[in-house]
Design a protein around this motif. Structure first.
Motif, PDB file in Angstrom:
ATOM      1  N   THR A 181      -4.540 -11.227   4.794  1.00 11.98           N
ATOM      2  CA  THR A 181      -4.153 -10.282   3.919  1.00 11.98           C
ATOM      3  C   THR A 181      -3.518  -9.168   4.665  1.00 11.98           C
ATOM      4  N   ALA A 182      -2.290  -9.106   4.493  1.00 16.98           N
ATOM      5  CA  ALA A 182      -1.191  -8.070   5.253  1.00 16.98           C
ATOM      6  C   ALA A 182      -1.057  -6.887   4.282  1.00 16.98           C
ATOM      7  N   LEU A 183      -1.465  -5.804   4.868  1.00 15.97           N
ATOM      8  CA  LEU A 183      -1.542  -4.740   4.253  1.00 15.97           C
ATOM      9  C   LEU A 183      -0.188  -3.973   4.670  1.00 15.97           C
ATOM     10  N   ASN A 184       0.756  -3.869   3.867  1.00 13.67           N
ATOM     11  CA  ASN A 184       2.049  -3.301   4.114  1.00 13.67           C
ATOM     12  C   ASN A 184       2.078  -1.723   4.033  1.00 13.67           C
ATOM     13  N   LEU A 185       1.939  -0.976   4.851  1.00 11.73           N
ATOM     14  CA  LEU A 185       1.562   0.571   4.960  1.00 11.73           C
ATOM     15  C   LEU A 185       2.913   1.507   4.937  1.00 11.73           C
ATOM     16  N   ALA A 225       0.789  -1.144  -0.017  1.00 13.14           N
ATOM     17  CA  ALA A 225       0.017   0.132  -0.009  1.00 13.14           C
ATOM     18  C   ALA A 225       0.791   1.320  -0.129  1.00 13.14           C
ATOM     19  N   PHE A 226       2.167   1.158   0.566  1.00 13.16           N
ATOM     20  CA  PHE A 226       2.975   2.366   0.371  1.00 13.16           C
ATOM     21  C   PHE A 226       3.454   2.764  -0.750  1.00 13.16           C
ATOM     22  N   GLU A 227       3.732   4.220  -1.080  1.00 14.81           N
ATOM     23  CA  GLU A 227       4.189   4.612  -2.200  1.00 14.81           C
ATOM     24  C   GLU A 227       5.645   4.942  -1.933  1.00 14.81           C
ATOM     25  N   GLN A 260       0.528   6.406   6.762  1.00 14.98           N
ATOM     26  CA  GLN A 260      -0.598   5.717   6.377  1.00 14.98           C
ATOM     27  C   GLN A 260      -1.297   5.097   7.540  1.00 14.98           C
ATOM     28  N   ASN A 261      -2.597   5.077   7.467  1.00 13.87           N
ATOM     29  CA  ASN A 261      -3.235   4.453   8.724  1.00 13.87           C
ATOM     30  C   ASN A 261      -4.067   3.213   8.206  1.00 13.87           C
ATOM     31  N   PHE A 262      -4.023   2.381   8.892  1.00 15.34           N
ATOM     32  CA  PHE A 262      -4.854   1.103   8.403  1.00 15.34           C
ATOM     33  C   PHE A 262      -6.374   1.435   8.537  1.00 15.34           C
ATOM     34  N   SER A 263      -7.036   2.197   9.392  1.00 15.29           N
ATOM     35  CA  SER A 263      -8.484   2.542   9.478  1.00 15.29           C
ATOM     36  C   SER A 263      -8.778   3.216   8.234  1.00 15.29           C
ATOM     37  N   ASP A 264      -7.843   3.646   7.329  1.00 13.50           N
ATOM     38  CA  ASP A 264      -8.583   4.403   6.385  1.00 13.50           C
ATOM     39  C   ASP A 264      -8.540   3.254   5.056  1.00 13.50           C
ATOM     40  N   PHE A 265      -7.925   2.310   5.274  1.00 16.88           N
ATOM     41  CA  PHE A 265      -8.191   1.209   4.298  1.00 16.88           C
ATOM     42  C   PHE A 265      -8.988   0.146   4.392  1.00 16.88           C
ATOM     43  N   TYR A 266      -9.382  -0.068   5.701  1.00 16.76           N
ATOM     44  CA  TYR A 266     -10.157  -1.028   6.241  1.00 16.76           C
ATOM     45  C   TYR A 266     -11.613  -1.028   5.694  1.00 16.76           C
ATOM     46  N   PRO A 267     -12.194   0.030   5.715  1.00 18.51           N
ATOM     47  CA  PRO A 267     -13.769  -0.083   4.966  1.00 18.51           C
ATOM     48  C   PRO A 267     -13.743  -0.821   3.719  1.00 18.51           C
ATOM     49  N   ASP A 268     -12.910  -0.431   2.863  1.00 23.10           N
ATOM     50  CA  ASP A 268     -12.898  -0.881   1.548  1.00 23.10           C
ATOM     51  C   ASP A 268     -12.507  -2.514   1.651  1.00 23.10           C
ATOM     52  N   LEU A 269     -11.967  -2.907   2.563  1.00 18.07           N
ATOM     53  CA  LEU A 269     -11.308  -4.318   2.558  1.00 18.07           C
ATOM     54  C   LEU A 269     -12.240  -5.242   3.291  1.00 18.07           C
ATOM     55  N   LEU A 295       0.144  -3.150   8.852  1.00 16.67           N
ATOM     56  CA  LEU A 295       1.258  -2.688   9.760  1.00 16.67           C
ATOM     57  C   LEU A 295       2.285  -1.809   8.752  1.00 16.67           C
ATOM     58  N   GLN A 296       2.843  -1.150   9.459  1.00 15.13           N
ATOM     59  CA  GLN A 296       3.999  -0.065   8.809  1.00 15.13           C
ATOM     60  C   GLN A 296       5.305  -0.930   8.888  1.00 15.13           C
ATOM     61  N   GLY A 297       5.631  -1.717   7.780  1.00 20.37           N
ATOM     62  CA  GLY A 297       6.423  -2.674   7.644  1.00 20.37           C
ATOM     63  C   GLY A 297       7.917  -2.218   8.157  1.00 20.37           C
ATOM     64  N   LYS A 298       8.175  -0.750   7.318  1.00 17.14           N
ATOM     65  CA  LYS A 298       9.523  -0.453   7.540  1.00 17.14           C
ATOM     66  C   LYS A 298       9.708   0.024   8.849  1.00 17.14           C
ATOM     67  N   ILE A 299       8.971   0.727   9.607  1.00 15.83           N
ATOM     68  CA  ILE A 299       8.854   1.174  10.849  1.00 15.83           C
ATOM     69  C   ILE A 299       9.153  -0.017  11.873  1.00 15.83           C
TER      70      ILE A 299
END
Length: 358
Positions: free
Chosen positions: A194-198, A95-97, A202-211, A225-229
């Protein structure tokens, strides 16, 4: 418990793997070999029991991670075959840019990537079904019937649902139906995350409704999770780690949350054994009777099982070890007693009975 991480190249999968392995895994430089790591399952209850009993050693439950190389279309068939060996599948989705990390599909679109992989898993399972239906048909023509007819019906049921994009794990199959197809190790039947790499902002709460449909319709778990951090924090010393977590407002590293999620997917709980020599966590299936729980410790304990002396973690923490018996919190339970999460067991067994039954 074996957990397999997979996904497209550039999804940050190995970064997530490093975070979940507490930053201690050795990462292969090449991209063809999987990364492996056996991690301790963090459990604050075990830490507290260790303080109380001061044992010679503390043994945690473990979780085995396999970080599979990034999915390449030209080797997809063998790739799916490797994934069939794990207990839980984790699809790491980007999910990260980042201008520094090229996306294999030219742009970042997490929903597109999720749908593509889900579709590929369905196609892989359909191929297994078609192959085995042909084999079953040949055996039926040769006069072999009974259970083969039942297996054929279950496979057809699975095929019809897969063709409608419904994974096998979302079907309400009976125990007999599940037993009939267990040998095929269907990918869409396995517990799935399904692990969303943020990204850092980015906040997971912003993605959750669509998923959310992944949970309700496809019976998979969504994990953000924010994988890099998380990876960078996991590599710090414990004292520094606490400071960073507080500064970033992170209550708990992904490792603890992730393990609990996997336990939930697999229907696992933990009971404990305590003593001067060892304090240990034992993962078992929910609704396991005491005799079978004893077998998790050693097969002799199950064969010669007499009674289980049982008390609960919450009771020993609130009352202390000296008052458990006085307050009536220690019970003797038979072989059919269903062990619950947090139980502490001391197994009484007959040595001669255990030996005779070998």
């Amino acid at each position: 418990m074996k957990v397999g991480l997979f996904g497209l190249p550039s999804s940050g999968k190995t970064t997530v793997f490093s975070a979940l392995s507490d930053g201690k895994a050795n990462i292969n430089e090449g991209h063809n070999a999987p990364n492996l790591y056996v991690a301790k399952v963090p459990d604050p209850r075990l830490d507290e029991l260790t303080k109380m009993y001061n044992p010679k050693k503390t043994v945690y439950a473990t979780i085995e991670y396999t970080d599979f190389p990034g999915l390449q279309e030209k080797s997809a068939n063998s790739y799916w075959g490797n994934l069939r060996s794990v207990d839980v599948l984790v699809h790491v989705v980007r999910a990260f840019e980042s201008d520094m990390v090229h996306h294999v599909n030219e742009s970042v679109d997490h929903k597109r990537d999720i749908e593509k992989i889900d579709s590929d898993l369905i196609i892989a399972d359909l191929a297994i079904i078609e192959t085995n239906l042909d084999r079953l048909e040949r055996n039926l023509k040769a006069g072999k019937k009974n259970e083969l007819l039942f297996t054929k019906d279950v496979l057809i049921k699975c095929r019809e649902n897969l063709e409608n994009e419904i994974p096998i794990r979302a079907l309400d199959l009976t125990t007999e139906e599940l037993d009939a197809i267990q040998v095929y190790q269907f990918l869409t039947q396995k517990p799935f995350v399904t692990a969303l790499n943020l990204g850092d902002d980015q906040n997971f709460s912003d993605f959750y409704p669509d998923l959310k449909y992944l949970e309700t319709e496809r019976k998979s778990l969504i994990f953000g999770l924010q994988g890099k951090i998380e990876m960078e924090i996991a590599q710090l010393e414990p004292e520094e780690r606490e400071i960073f977590l507080e500064d970033l407002g992170i209550e708990e590293l992904a490792l603890g949350r992730f393990v609990r999620s996997c336990f939930q997917l697999l229907g696992l709980i933990s009971f404990f054994t305590v003593g001067e020599d060892e304090v240990r966590a034992w993962p078992i299936r929910k609704d396991t009777p005491a005799s079978r729980a004893a077998g998790a410790i050693h097969s002799d304990l199950e064969r010669g099982f007499i009674r289980a002396e049982v008390f609960h973690y919450e009771d020993v923490v609130s009352l202390g070890t000296s008052k458990l018996k006085e307050e009536g919190k220690i019970r003797l339970e038979g072989k059919d007693y269903v062990v619950i999460d947090g139980d502490i067991l001391n197994i009484r067994f007959n040595v001669s009975s255990a030996k005779k039954k070998k």
